[in-house]
Design an enzyme around this catalytic site. Structure first.
Site, PDB file in Angstrom:
ATOM      1  N   CYS A   1      39.902  48.862  42.484  1.00  0.00           N
ATOM      2  CA  CYS A   1      40.589  48.025  43.214  1.00  0.00           C
ATOM      3  C   CYS A   1      41.313  47.445  41.966  1.00  0.00           C
ATOM      4  O   CYS A   1      42.190  46.053  42.453  1.00  0.00           O
ATOM      5  CB  CYS A   1      39.679  47.578  43.865  1.00  0.00           C
ATOM      6  SG  CYS A   1      38.488  47.547  45.841  1.00  0.00           S
ATOM      7  N   HIS A   2      40.175  46.509  41.045  1.00  0.00           N
ATOM      8  CA  HIS A   2      41.158  45.721  39.915  1.00  0.00           C
ATOM      9  C   HIS A   2      41.179  46.160  38.278  1.00  0.00           C
ATOM     10  O   HIS A   2      40.896  45.624  37.622  1.00  0.00           O
ATOM     11  CB  HIS A   2      40.559  44.190  40.136  1.00  0.00           C
ATOM     12  CG  HIS A   2      40.642  44.154  41.947  1.00  0.00           C
ATOM     13  ND1 HIS A   2      39.514  44.007  42.851  1.00  0.00           N
ATOM     14  CD2 HIS A   2      41.327  43.570  42.878  1.00  0.00           C
ATOM     15  CE1 HIS A   2      39.773  43.560  43.898  1.00  0.00           C
ATOM     16  NE2 HIS A   2      41.015  43.661  43.873  1.00  0.00           N
ATOM     17  N   GLY A   3      40.166  47.626  38.686  1.00  0.00           N
ATOM     18  CA  GLY A   3      40.263  48.205  37.110  1.00  0.00           C
ATOM     19  C   GLY A   3      39.134  47.710  37.118  1.00  0.00           C
ATOM     20  O   GLY A   3      39.572  47.433  35.583  1.00  0.00           O
TER      21      GLY A   3
END
Ligand code: FES
Lengths: 620, 176
Positions: free
Chosen positions: B140-142
């Site tokens: 999703c955001h790493g």
């Protein structure tokens, strides 16, 4: 309205309110319409009902939206989801019962409000639109109430949906296709329930819009008053605030007392046992009636039992079915037409003795219609229904036009302020607490259920945790059903029980006329010897409590088959009493908190009413 | 209006009392509505869940659902355990040693919900991208999680949390 009354700057305004008000004059609007708004001095208590109805609508929306968060709109789960709201959602029983009885109290307020309008001629020039918009609200409310009635998908719900959608089949040519379209299927079912759910949520908001127009129209035309003569100047009026704010609040507080009393202490006086049986599309209940507030119109529908045609020719123009539907629609239509049917220049019935008499007779006929509608339309009751229907229409179509032309009125007074003391019926219900069975008795009933009933009957909605909360000693408090359906499937159940499926007992004391007493009588009713042995076929038994006296249930109890540890008599009648107590508990495990909350609410409202009454008195 | 002398103060008192009571009453009446919006008893009643670990070979992982959440159960190899131990907790964003996070070294059991904004990290299947630290990777955001489920890189603030569980015997656990 004289301009100077509302153009002066807002007193004591902070700069923020002034800033907003300059751009969006909400504050001046409120001040103008509910602060200084000049009200006739002589309004009586019947003028409180509009505001009360408005508050009830808000209560219905608040509780209804909360219920909608937990309700499941499909035929498979709707009934169970309502039962889960009652048992599993925190305070769910409270919100559901508030919503259920709220509908009745909303309609009661609205009916009094409509009666007041008729009695004091509030529909006459310049208030025709006030009346018309009010009737639109009444229509929307009716549709909302009906769709709401279907949502629990009980026997009553499903069959009400069937009958009402079927009304449209009376329409010639397109009727059958229309029914199909409205139901979204050949029979009422999932599509019907889903659309009714959507309607039930949308309509109240449409209604709020129309209510806003209704109120706007009242404020434009100015409120009527018991004299029916508009105030001539400031000497006849007083500002809305604080005079009517405090009085309306007092009236609301008093109105809420019976509402809370019924909701928390007798939530089911207005419901029928058929509300507690899941919908069965193959069995129509013997006793099918709408909620009381729609029964009069239902009675009008049923009173047309004859075809209307050209006499002597046998040509039928309107058959009885279409005739009934038209009569019911007509009953609503004449209400809309009222301002043009009664054109007498004097408004208030106080000065129109003949109109007053005719109106009171109309009210009596309307109530009688309500009574006759709950009876089977045969014999005397059919005749009563027909006579009342005839008068209903005669009142609007014959009596009112004639009186408009010929009635001489009593001398009209000058508009002077009359103070009428507030007469309020605080009809408090006698709140008898039903004697709660002691836990030991419940424990015995639980034992009887386990050792006897549970072999064939389920207790679908009761969980282990409910038993634990009620003080039964258990090892587990899981989200599990202690008594699931005891057969692999329905066919097996039928095969093993002489063709009858043993019903689920979670709601049985509510789902049968007679409640717990019926259960007790049924269990003890086996031992009268059958007067006619030949009436019974294989696997049937004679039972005095059963309708028709023939039952397929094997006598489940016999003296001594269950041994009690606490020394209670081991007899059939004791077993029957104990298990009926247990099943009463199982049908409403939330009963104790319900009564406690109700008591708190009543106490609060009593004190609140007294304080408001004192506050109101200081204004005189 | 014909006020009797003492009326105004009495009136103010009554109006204030009525106003206060009305406000409190309306608030009390709103409470049940708010409470009813919370989870129902059925939602709250989460029965404990037993999981049989015997079919999971070293290096394999399974996901079970408990209270509506995925629970990652990973049978770690010796090499993976060593890797998890070979980190100085003081250097971590959410300092925890591997031994604080397991009951038995071979079994890492964590709630498979990213502590950033709740996505499900990848890494349970052999073909999944496991991130720079060989554990899980939240796409999703790493966020990168190591083989102990600890946050090593990316925006998540906390390590993957460890659910309540006990070993009933050698290879069975009970969640909750
Ligand atoms: S939710 Fe996992 S990185 Fe944002």
């Amino acid at each position: 309205m004289p301009e100077n009354e509302h153009n002066d700057p807002l007193p004591g305004k902070s700069s923020i309110t002034a800033w907003i008000d300059a751009r969006l004059p909400v504050f001046s609007l409120i001040r103008k319409e509910y602060g200084q708004f000049p009200m006739p001095k002589n309004l009586n208590w019947m003028w409180c009902l509009g505001g009360i109805a408005g508050v009830m609508v808000l209560i219905m929306i608040a509780t209804g939206l909360t219920l909608a968060l937990h309700y499941t709109a499909n035929t498979e789960n709707a009934f169970a989801s309502v039962e889960a709201i009652m048992r599993d959602v925190d305070q769910g029983w409270m919100i559901r019962t508030l919503h259920m009885t709220g509908a009745s109290f909303l309609f009661a307020a609205v009916y009094i409000h409509i009666f007041r309008g008729m009695y004091y001629g509030s529909y006459k020039n310049p208030r025709e639109l006030v009346w018309g918009l009010g009737m639109v609200i009444f229509m929307i409310m009716t549709a909302t109430a009906f769709t709401g009635y279907t949502l629990p998908w009980s026997q009553m719900s499903g069959w009400a949906a069937t009958v009402v959608t079927d009304l449209f089949s009376a329409i010639p040519v397109i009727g059958d296709d229309l029914v199909l379209f409205i139901r979204g299927g050949y029979m009422v079912g999932d599509p019907t329930l889903k659309r009714f759910f959507v309607m039930h949520i949308i309509l109240p908001f449409v209604m709020i819009g129309v209510i806003a127009l209704h109120v706007w129209a009242v404020h434009k035309a100015r409120p009527n008053n018991p004299l029916g003569i508009d105030p001539k100047g400031p000497q006849d009026t007083i500002p809305f605030h604080p005079y009517y704010t405090i009085r309306d609040l007092f009236a609301l507080s008093v109105f809420l007392i019976p509402y809370i009393a019924v909701t928390f202490f007798a939530p089911h006086v207005l419901t029928h046992p058929e509300h507690f049986m899941p919908f069965d599309p193959l069995i129509t209940p013997g006793h099918l009636v709408p909620e009381w507030y729609l029964v009069p119109f239902y009675a009008i529908l049923r009173s047309v039992t004859f075809d209307i045609g050209i006499p002597g020719t046998g040509i039928v123009l309107i058959d009885a079915k279409l005739g009934g539907v038209l009569a019911m629609l007509g009953a609503f239509a004449v209400l809309f037409a009222l301002p043009w049917l009664d054109t007498h220049p004097v408004k208030s019935a106080r000065f129109r003795p003949y109109y007053r008499g005719a109106l009171m007779l109309f009210v009596a006929a309307f109530i009688l219609l309500g009574v006759s509608g709950t009876h089977t339309p045969e014999g005397l009751w059919l005749w009563v229904g027909q006579a009342c229907t005839a008068y209903y229409f005669a009142f609007f179509l014959i009596v009112l036009p004639l009186l408009s032309r010929f009635e001489k009125t009593l001398p009209l007074p000058l508009p002077v302020s009359i103070h009428r003391p507030l007469i309020l019926l605080t009809g408090l219900l006698i709140l008898a607490f039903p004697v709660k069975p002691a836990h030991a008795d419940l424990e015995r009933g639980y034992q009887v259920f386990r050792q006897s009933c549970a072999a064939c009957h389920s207790l679908e909605f009761v969980r282990f945790r409910d038993l634990e909360d009620a003080g039964f000693a258990l090892e587990t408090s899981e989200d599990q059903k202690p008594f699931p359906f005891p057969y692999p499937d329905k066919d097996t159940a039928m095969a093993l029980n002489n063709g009858a499926i043993p019903p689920d007992l979670s709601l049985i004391t509510k789902a049968r006329h007679g409640g717990p007493e019926y259960i007790r009588d049924l269990l003890g009713g086996y031992y009268a010897s059958p007067p006619d042995q030949d009436m019974l076929t294989q696997g049937q038994y004679w039972n005095t409590a059963m309708r028709g006296h023939v039952i397929a249930m094997v006598p489940p109890l016999a003296d001594g088959i269950i041994s009690y540890e606490d020394g209670a008599p081991e007899t059939v009648s004791q077993y029957a009493k104990d298990v009926a107590d247990f099943l009463t508990w199982a049908a409403a495990p939330y009963e104790t908190p319900q009564k406690q909350a109700g008591l708190k609410g009543l106490l609060f409202l009593l004190v609140f009413s007294i304080i408001l009454y004192q506050a109101k008195k200081t204004l005189r | 209006m014909t006020d009797r002398p003492k009326q105004p103060s009495r009136r103010n008192f009554l109006f204030l009392t009525a106003g206060a009571m009305g406000t409190v009453g309306a608030g009390m009446a709103a409470l049940p509505l708010i409470r009813a919006m919370g989870p129902s008893r059925t939602e709250r009643a989460a029965a404990p869940l037993e999981v049989d670990l015997s079919p999971i070979a070293p290096g394999q992982a399974i996901t079970v659902f408990w209270r509506g959440k995925p629970i990652f159960i990973r049978h770690r190899t010796e090499e993976e355990i060593a890797r998890a131990r070979d980190v100085d907790p003081a250097t971590l964003r959410d300092p925890q040693s591997d031994s604080e996070r397991v009951h038995k070294d071979a079994w890492l059991i964590v709630i498979g919900v990213c502590t950033h904004f709740g996505c499900i990290p990848r890494g349970q299947k052999p073909a999944d991208r496991k991130g720079d630290y060989g554990g899980w990777f939240c796409s999703c955001h790493g966020s990168h999680f190591d083989i102990s489920g600890r946050i090593r890189k990316g925006p998540a603030p906390k390590n993957l949390s460890v659910p309540d569980y006990v070993f009933i015997d050698e290879d069975r656990i009970k969640l909750g």
